[in-house]
Design a protein around this motif. Structure first.
Motif, PDB file in Angstrom:
ATOM      1  N   GLU A 196      20.885  34.970  29.530  1.00 58.34           N
ATOM      2  CA  GLU A 196      19.492  34.920  29.062  1.00 58.34           C
ATOM      3  C   GLU A 196      19.209  34.294  27.731  1.00 58.34           C
ATOM      4  O   GLU A 196      20.015  34.763  26.767  1.00 58.34           O
ATOM      5  CB  GLU A 196      18.748  35.955  29.202  1.00 58.34           C
ATOM      6  N   ARG A 200      13.683  44.032  31.041  1.00 54.33           N
ATOM      7  CA  ARG A 200      14.700  44.323  30.418  1.00 54.33           C
ATOM      8  C   ARG A 200      14.316  45.276  29.140  1.00 54.33           C
ATOM      9  O   ARG A 200      14.801  46.476  28.794  1.00 54.33           O
ATOM     10  CB  ARG A 200      15.499  43.254  29.751  1.00 54.33           C
ATOM     11  N   THR A 203      11.716  38.406  33.405  1.00 54.72           N
ATOM     12  CA  THR A 203      13.275  39.198  33.132  1.00 54.72           C
ATOM     13  C   THR A 203      13.394  39.815  31.918  1.00 54.72           C
ATOM     14  O   THR A 203      13.887  40.820  31.870  1.00 54.72           O
ATOM     15  CB  THR A 203      14.177  37.845  33.583  1.00 54.72           C
TER      16      THR A 203
END
Length: 264
Positions: A2, A60, A56
């Motif tokens: 990421e 997290r 995403t």
């Protein structure tokens, strides 16, 4: 892997004055700040939309905050907030009920009475009731950070359930000093009374624990001269009155408290 685009977006959502502080704390604070009267639970969609993150990255952050105890399984307020809420409630309660008992203790003993709570590395003076009689009055300022060998620090550290709190408080001590202090805390747990050891000739202090429903809330202490407040007389009247006052406060704060906590 990421990218940091989501992280940068979250930082950009913060006020300019805050960008110089620790980014991870800023980011966590920005996520938690989304909780309010209208938003009792978070989701990746809510966090992503309001902070300009991809989902995403938002997920997290939520998982990290959940693992740390800031959020529960449904991304609502987690156990850390329950702990802090109980702490604040307990401190507010003790600040309301302690002054009368402290005044009575001070009058009965002719000594200054002090109430302290645990700070970062030891006791912090919260309330003071000065002796109403005598030509010399010993006192201490509210807000004073007491040394780890002060009677009140010893009481508060002796009954801490988290060993890391004691480790942090004793970090500046030499190994031999830390071992000696650990032995002293064990004695305090057995006897439920602590004497100060500050190396100041002519002065003395003694403290007793005040418990809440599930943990120690404060330490109540008497300070005076060593001639009238002596560690060599643990059964003296002043110490008896101090113990009784600590028990009265505990009964008011934790009338249905955990007996294993109040009587370790």
């Amino acid at each position: 892997m990421e990218s940091d685009a989501g992280h940068d977006a979250l930082v950009s959502a913060l006020p300019d004055t805050e960008k110089g502080s620790i980014q991870s704390i800023d980011r966590a604070a920005a996520v938690l700040a989304l909780l309010d009267q209208d938003t009792r639970r978070l989701s990746p969609v809510i966090v992503a939309d309001r902070l300009g993150l991809n989902r995403t990255t938002a997920h997290r952050y939520l998982q990290s905050l959940q693992n740390a105890g800031f959020l529960d399984a449904g991304y609502g307020l987690g156990p850390i907030f329950d702990q802090l809420s109980a702490l604040i409630s307990g401190r507010q309660q003790i600040l309301s009920v302690a002054p009368d008992i402290m005044r009575q203790l001070s009058d009965a003993t002719g000594s200054t009475c002090v109430l302290s709570v645990l700070g970062r590395a030891g006791a912090v003076v919260t309330l003071v009731e000065e002796a109403s009689r005598g030509t010399i009055v010993l006192t201490v300022k509210v807000g004073t950070n007491l040394e780890v060998r002060a009677a009140q620090s010893r009481v508060l550290l002796a009954f801490q359930s988290d060993p890391d709190v004691v480790t942090r408080a004793h970090a500046a001590l030499a190994p031999a000093e830390a071992r000696a202090e650990a032995a002293e805390l064990a004695r305090v747990r057995r006897e439920r009374i602590a004497w100060g050891e500050l190396g100041r000739i002519g002065l003395s202090s003694v403290a007793a624990p005040v418990f809440g429903a599930h943990d120690i809330q404060a330490a109540i202490a008497l300070i005076g001269t060593s001639t009238v407040l002596s560690a060599e007389e643990p059964g003296a009247e002043k110490v008896r009155l101090l113990r009784a006052s600590a028990e009265r406060l505990t009964a008011l704060l934790a009338p249905w408290g955990d007996e294993t906590t109040r009587n370790p």
